[in-house]
Design a protein around this motif. Structure first.
Motif, short mmCIF file in Angstrom:
data_model
loop_
_atom_site.label_atom_id
_atom_site.label_comp_id
_atom_site.label_asym_id
_atom_site.label_seq_id
_atom_site.Cartn_x
_atom_site.Cartn_y
_atom_site.Cartn_z
N LEU A 123 -9.67 -2.72 1.47
CA LEU A 123 -8.98 -4.00 1.55
C LEU A 123 -7.69 -3.85 0.75
O LEU A 123 -7.71 -3.73 -0.47
N VAL A 124 -6.56 -3.79 1.47
CA VAL A 124 -5.24 -3.63 0.84
C VAL A 124 -4.68 -5.03 0.58
O VAL A 124 -4.61 -5.84 1.50
N VAL A 125 -4.31 -5.30 -0.67
CA VAL A 125 -3.85 -6.63 -1.05
C VAL A 125 -2.58 -6.52 -1.88
O VAL A 125 -2.55 -5.79 -2.87
N ASN A 126 -1.53 -7.25 -1.48
CA ASN A 126 -0.34 -7.31 -2.33
C ASN A 126 -0.61 -8.36 -3.40
O ASN A 126 -0.93 -9.51 -3.09
N VAL A 127 -0.56 -7.94 -4.65
CA VAL A 127 -1.00 -8.77 -5.77
C VAL A 127 0.16 -9.15 -6.69
O VAL A 127 1.22 -8.52 -6.66
N ALA A 128 -0.07 -10.19 -7.48
CA ALA A 128 0.92 -10.65 -8.45
C ALA A 128 0.20 -11.35 -9.60
O ALA A 128 -0.82 -12.01 -9.40
N GLN A 172 -21.24 1.52 -1.13
CA GLN A 172 -21.40 1.65 0.33
C GLN A 172 -20.15 2.23 0.98
O GLN A 172 -20.07 2.32 2.20
N GLY A 173 -19.15 2.60 0.17
CA GLY A 173 -17.94 3.19 0.74
C GLY A 173 -16.81 2.20 0.93
O GLY A 173 -16.08 2.28 1.92
N PHE A 174 -16.66 1.28 0.00
CA PHE A 174 -15.60 0.26 0.08
C PHE A 174 -14.73 0.32 -1.17
O PHE A 174 -15.22 0.59 -2.26
N SER A 175 -13.45 0.03 -0.99
CA SER A 175 -12.55 -0.07 -2.13
C SER A 175 -11.51 -1.15 -1.86
O SER A 175 -11.08 -1.34 -0.72
N VAL A 176 -11.11 -1.82 -2.91
CA VAL A 176 -9.92 -2.66 -2.87
C VAL A 176 -8.76 -1.78 -3.32
O VAL A 176 -8.94 -0.91 -4.17
N LEU A 177 -7.59 -1.98 -2.74
CA LEU A 177 -6.37 -1.32 -3.19
C LEU A 177 -5.36 -2.43 -3.49
O LEU A 177 -4.93 -3.13 -2.58
N GLY A 178 -5.03 -2.59 -4.76
CA GLY A 178 -4.08 -3.61 -5.17
C GLY A 178 -2.67 -3.04 -5.19
O GLY A 178 -2.43 -1.96 -5.74
N VAL A 179 -1.74 -3.77 -4.57
CA VAL A 179 -0.36 -3.32 -4.46
C VAL A 179 0.56 -4.41 -5.03
O VAL A 179 0.90 -5.36 -4.34
N PRO A 180 0.93 -4.29 -6.31
CA PRO A 180 1.79 -5.31 -6.91
C PRO A 180 3.15 -5.41 -6.21
O PRO A 180 3.71 -4.40 -5.78
N CYS A 181 3.63 -6.64 -6.12
CA CYS A 181 4.90 -6.90 -5.45
C CYS A 181 5.58 -8.08 -6.14
O CYS A 181 4.92 -9.06 -6.47
N ASN A 182 6.87 -7.96 -6.37
CA ASN A 182 7.64 -9.02 -7.04
C ASN A 182 8.57 -9.75 -6.08
O ASN A 182 9.54 -10.37 -6.49
N GLN A 183 8.29 -9.69 -4.77
CA GLN A 183 9.20 -10.27 -3.78
C GLN A 183 9.01 -11.77 -3.55
O GLN A 183 9.81 -12.38 -2.86
N PHE A 184 7.96 -12.36 -4.08
CA PHE A 184 7.68 -13.76 -3.82
C PHE A 184 7.85 -14.57 -5.11
O PHE A 184 6.98 -14.56 -5.98
N VAL A 223 5.85 -2.38 -5.24
CA VAL A 223 6.55 -1.99 -4.02
C VAL A 223 7.14 -3.23 -3.35
O VAL A 223 6.77 -4.35 -3.66
N GLU A 224 8.04 -2.96 -2.40
CA GLU A 224 8.57 -4.01 -1.53
C GLU A 224 7.67 -4.05 -0.29
O GLU A 224 7.36 -3.00 0.28
N VAL A 225 7.26 -5.25 0.10
CA VAL A 225 6.39 -5.38 1.27
C VAL A 225 7.14 -5.90 2.50
O VAL A 225 6.62 -5.84 3.61
N ASN A 226 8.34 -6.43 2.29
CA ASN A 226 9.18 -6.95 3.36
C ASN A 226 10.60 -6.41 3.21
O ASN A 226 10.97 -5.93 2.14
N GLY A 227 11.38 -6.56 4.27
CA GLY A 227 12.80 -6.24 4.18
C GLY A 227 13.11 -4.77 4.40
O GLY A 227 12.22 -3.96 4.68
N PRO A 228 14.39 -4.41 4.22
CA PRO A 228 14.84 -3.05 4.52
C PRO A 228 14.22 -1.99 3.61
O PRO A 228 14.09 -0.83 4.01
N PHE A 277 -1.29 -5.73 13.46
CA PHE A 277 -1.06 -7.12 13.05
C PHE A 277 0.35 -7.23 12.47
O PHE A 277 0.52 -7.35 11.25
N PRO A 278 1.38 -7.16 13.33
CA PRO A 278 2.76 -7.11 12.83
C PRO A 278 3.23 -8.46 12.27
O PRO A 278 2.65 -9.50 12.56
N GLY A 279 4.29 -8.37 11.48
CA GLY A 279 4.93 -9.58 10.96
C GLY A 279 5.07 -9.49 9.45
O GLY A 279 4.27 -8.84 8.78
N ASP A 280 6.10 -10.16 8.95
CA ASP A 280 6.34 -10.13 7.51
C ASP A 280 5.15 -10.65 6.72
O ASP A 280 4.40 -11.52 7.18
N ILE A 281 5.00 -10.12 5.53
CA ILE A 281 4.00 -10.61 4.58
C ILE A 281 4.49 -11.99 4.15
O ILE A 281 5.66 -12.17 3.81
#
Length: 160
Positions: A28-33, A55-67, A96-101, A117-121
Motif C-alpha cells: 500500500l503506497v501512501v503519500n504522507v505528511a 502474510q506478505g504485506f507492507s505499507v510504503l510511506g512517501v512523504p510529500c510537501n506539495q499540499f 518526493v513530488e507526486v504531481n507536476g513536471p 488509475f491515472p490522474g493527479d494526486i
C-alpha cells in the motif's frame, strides 16, 4: 519483473530503498505528511502493516510537501515524528513530488499517463494498492481511511 520493482527511492536515512525488496508482497503506497488533518491515518497504516506483514504485506510511506506545505520538515524531522508519535515501522522514503513536471518516477508509474488509475494526486494520504507482481490493483482517496472495509477487502483479496 515489473517497472514498480525496478524503482529505487531514497529512504529517510539517505540510503537507497529498492522496491525489489518488496517483490512478491502486496504494498500500500501512501503519500504522507506530518502536519495534515489526515495525519492520524499513520496509526491505522501502522496497524495494517503489523496485522498483515507476516502474510506478505507492507505499507510504503512517501512523504510529500506539495499540499499546503504540510510536510515541511527534514528527513530527520519526519523520521522522529513518525517514530515518536505513531511507532511507524514500515519503510518511508525521502520527500518526493507526486504531481507536476518533477513528479517522481514512482508516481508517474502509479498515476501518470497510461497508468491503471491515472490522474493527479488530490491530497496527502492518497493510497495505491500494488499486487505482488507490481501491478496497481486499486486507488483510494485520501479520505478513505486505511481501516475501511474497502481497503481491508482489497488487501485480503490481493494476499489470497
Amino acid at each position: 519483473m515489473s517497472a514498480f520493482h525496478d524503482l529505487t527511492l531514497d529512504a529517510l536515512d539517505g540510503k537507497p530503498l529498492s522496491l525489489k525488496t518488496l517483490k512478491g508482497q502486496v504494498v500500500l503506497v501512501v503519500n504522507v505528511a506530518s502536519k495534515c488533518g489526515l495525519t492520524p491515518q499513520y496509526a491505522a497504516l501502522e496497524n495494517l502493516h503489523q496485522q498483515y506483514k507476516e502474510q506478505g504485506f507492507s505499507v510504503l510511506g512517501v512523504p510529500c510537501n506539495q499540499f499546503a506545505g504540510q510536510e515541511p520538515g527534514t528527513e530527520e524531522d519526519i523520521q522522529a515524528f513518525c517514530s515518536l508519535n505513531y511507532g511507524v515501522s514500515f519503510p518511508l522514503s525521502s520527500k518526493v513530488e507526486v504531481n507536476g513536471p518533477a513528479r517522481h518516477q514512482l508516481y508517474r508509474l502509479l498515476a501518470g499517463e497510461g497508468a491503471e488509475f491515472p490522474g493527479d494526486i488530490t491530497w496527502n494520504f492518497e493510497k495505491f494498492l500494488v499486487g505482488p507482481d507490481g501491478r496497481v490493483l486499486a486507488r483510494f482517496s485520501p479520505r478513505t481511511t486505511p481501516d475501511e472495509a474497502t481497503v481491508i477487502q482489497a488487501i485480503e483479496k490481493a494476499l489470497a
